[in-house]
Design a protein around this motif. Structure first.
Motif, PDB file in Angstrom:
ATOM      1  N   GLN A  44       9.149   4.223   4.397  1.00 62.06           N
ATOM      2  CA  GLN A  44       8.720   3.122   3.551  1.00 62.06           C
ATOM      3  C   GLN A  44       9.363   1.855   4.084  1.00 62.06           C
ATOM      4  OE1 GLN A  44       9.808   4.384  -0.390  1.00 62.06           O
ATOM      5  NE2 GLN A  44       7.894   5.477  -0.653  1.00 62.06           N
ATOM      6  N   ARG A  45       8.550   0.809   4.257  1.00 63.21           N
ATOM      7  CA  ARG A  45       9.012  -0.445   4.816  1.00 63.21           C
ATOM      8  C   ARG A  45       8.558  -1.593   3.920  1.00 63.21           C
ATOM      9  NH1 ARG A  45      10.948   0.143   9.898  1.00 63.21           N
ATOM     10  NH2 ARG A  45      10.817  -2.089  10.259  1.00 63.21           N
ATOM     11  N   THR A  46       9.162  -2.766   4.106  1.00 66.10           N
ATOM     12  CA  THR A  46       8.772  -3.972   3.388  1.00 66.10           C
ATOM     13  C   THR A  46       8.411  -5.042   4.402  1.00 66.10           C
ATOM     14  OG1 THR A  46      10.257  -3.443   1.561  1.00 66.10           O
ATOM     15  CG2 THR A  46       9.523  -5.722   1.736  1.00 66.10           C
ATOM     16  N   CYS A  47       7.227  -5.597   4.249  1.00 69.37           N
ATOM     17  CA  CYS A  47       6.761  -6.672   5.126  1.00 69.37           C
ATOM     18  C   CYS A  47       6.797  -7.972   4.344  1.00 69.37           C
ATOM     19  CB  CYS A  47       5.348  -6.385   5.618  1.00 69.37           C
ATOM     20  SG  CYS A  47       4.746  -7.643   6.756  1.00 69.37           S
ATOM     21  N   VAL A  48       7.440  -8.995   4.916  1.00 63.20           N
ATOM     22  CA  VAL A  48       7.521 -10.322   4.309  1.00 63.20           C
ATOM     23  C   VAL A  48       6.626 -11.248   5.115  1.00 63.20           C
ATOM     24  CG1 VAL A  48       9.050 -12.235   3.706  1.00 63.20           C
ATOM     25  CG2 VAL A  48       9.889  -9.872   3.553  1.00 63.20           C
TER      26      VAL A  48
END
Length: 116
Positions: A44-48
């Protein structure tokens, strides 16, 4: 907490999520791609990213495959990065945050800032 809904097609047109975390170097829209939790076959990753229509910076969570090399690879990768229908994005800003850490105690000086 301010949120905005994006369609999967809108995010894809913006290049969200990137094909590789290194792709943010070459994008005016992508600001960061940060790791989160590792699952068995995905991460699981977070893209800004900055939305070009309103100039606001948002963050979305997504699932990406894990580079396992020559090891076991499963069919656990969900379609559309785990997104269904509309994707909820949270408005974010870049600012310094104080973080507490456990550090070794020096008997002579208790004000050490060396992390473990």
């Amino acid at each position: 907490m301010t949120t905005r809904s994006f369609t999967i097609a809108e995010l894809t047109a913006l290049g969200v999520p990137p094909d590789s975390p290194k792709d943010i170097e070459y994008s005016d829209i992508l600001q960061a791609d940060e790791p989160g939790m590792i699952l068995k076959y995905t991460q699981q990753r977070t893209c800004v990213f900055e939305a070009p229509d309103d100039g606001i910076t948002y963050a979305v969570k997504y699932e990406a495959p894990i580079d396992t090399g020559d090891y076991e690879v499963g069919d656990g990768m969900p379609d559309n990065h785990g997104w269904r229908g509309e994707v909820e994005a949270v408005e974010v800003e870049h600012r310094p945050v104080t973080v507490y850490q456990w550090v070794p105690v020096d008997q002579d000086d208790t004000e050490t800032d060396t992390a473990l």
